[in-house]
Scaffold this active site. Structure first.
Site, short mmCIF file in Angstrom:
data_model
loop_
_atom_site.label_atom_id
_atom_site.label_comp_id
_atom_site.label_asym_id
_atom_site.label_seq_id
_atom_site.Cartn_x
_atom_site.Cartn_y
_atom_site.Cartn_z
N HIS A 56 0.86 -1.18 0.00
CA HIS A 56 0.00 0.00 0.00
C HIS A 56 0.90 1.23 0.00
CE1 HIS A 56 -3.89 -1.98 1.67
NE2 HIS A 56 -3.27 -2.77 0.82
N GLU A 58 1.10 3.79 2.04
CA GLU A 58 1.68 4.11 3.34
C GLU A 58 2.82 3.16 3.70
OE1 GLU A 58 -2.69 5.31 3.41
OE2 GLU A 58 -1.52 3.63 2.64
N SER A 81 -7.87 8.15 3.02
CA SER A 81 -7.96 7.67 4.40
C SER A 81 -7.33 6.28 4.51
CB SER A 81 -9.44 7.61 4.83
OG SER A 81 -9.55 7.13 6.15
N CYS A 83 -6.45 2.51 5.24
CA CYS A 83 -7.19 1.29 5.55
C CYS A 83 -6.77 0.79 6.94
CB CYS A 83 -6.92 0.23 4.48
SG CYS A 83 -5.22 -0.42 4.53
N CYS A 86 -2.98 -0.13 7.11
CA CYS A 86 -2.09 1.03 7.21
C CYS A 86 -2.32 1.80 8.51
CB CYS A 86 -2.26 1.92 5.99
SG CYS A 86 -1.73 1.07 4.47
#
Length: 149
Positions: A56, A58, A81, A83, A86
């Site tokens: 991901h 992040e 935002s 998940c 993360c």
């Protein structure tokens, strides 16, 4: 955190999201900034490109930052935002603040993070909303795979 600084840092994450989209991936970007404002790492969602469901935005930014003695005072900036995966990373390593581009297309774990003492700044940036809305509309199967639906 001042909005002007947050928006400047968000530009780094947006550039990553756009690069990911150009590569055929999911347009989510992130950056990790140190307490002094130094860019520690940046990254984008690479699930499609790397055939790796754990990459991901992040996590990519976090990995690019390398090992830090502490993450207190750092800021994770993300176009979307975070998940639960993360959000867990943010909590696990004590990242102090998360700047979020938008939570219109996906409302992740940022309320949970706020409830556990992480400073949240939700910008609802129109560019981030437009980028993700178009992607979700044009790629519903890939998007649902990404969010675990």
């Amino acid at each position: 955190m001042e909005q002007e600084q947050a928006r400047a840092w968000l530009a780094t994450a947006v550039a990553e999201a756009r690069a990911g989209l150009a590569e055929g991936g999911i347009p989510v970007g992130a950056a990790l900034y140190g307490p002094d404002g130094t860019l520690l790492g940046r990254g984008r969602n690479r699930r499609v490109q790397d055939d790796d469901p754990s990459t991901h935005a992040e996590t990519a930014a976090f990995r690019a930052a390398g090992r830090q003695r502490t993450y207190r005072g750092t800021t994770m900036v993300t176009t979307l935002s975070p998940c639960w995966y993360c959000s867990g990373l943010v909590r696990q390593f004590g990242i102090s603040r998360v700047v979020i581009g938008e939570a219109t297309t996906f409302h992740g774990g940022h309320d949970w993070l706020a409830a556990h003492g992480v400073e949240i700044l939700l910008l609802q940036d129109p560019e981030c909303v437009t980028l993700m809305s178009a992607f979700v509309r044009d790629n519903p199967d890939l998007w649902n795979e990404d969010i675990g639906d």
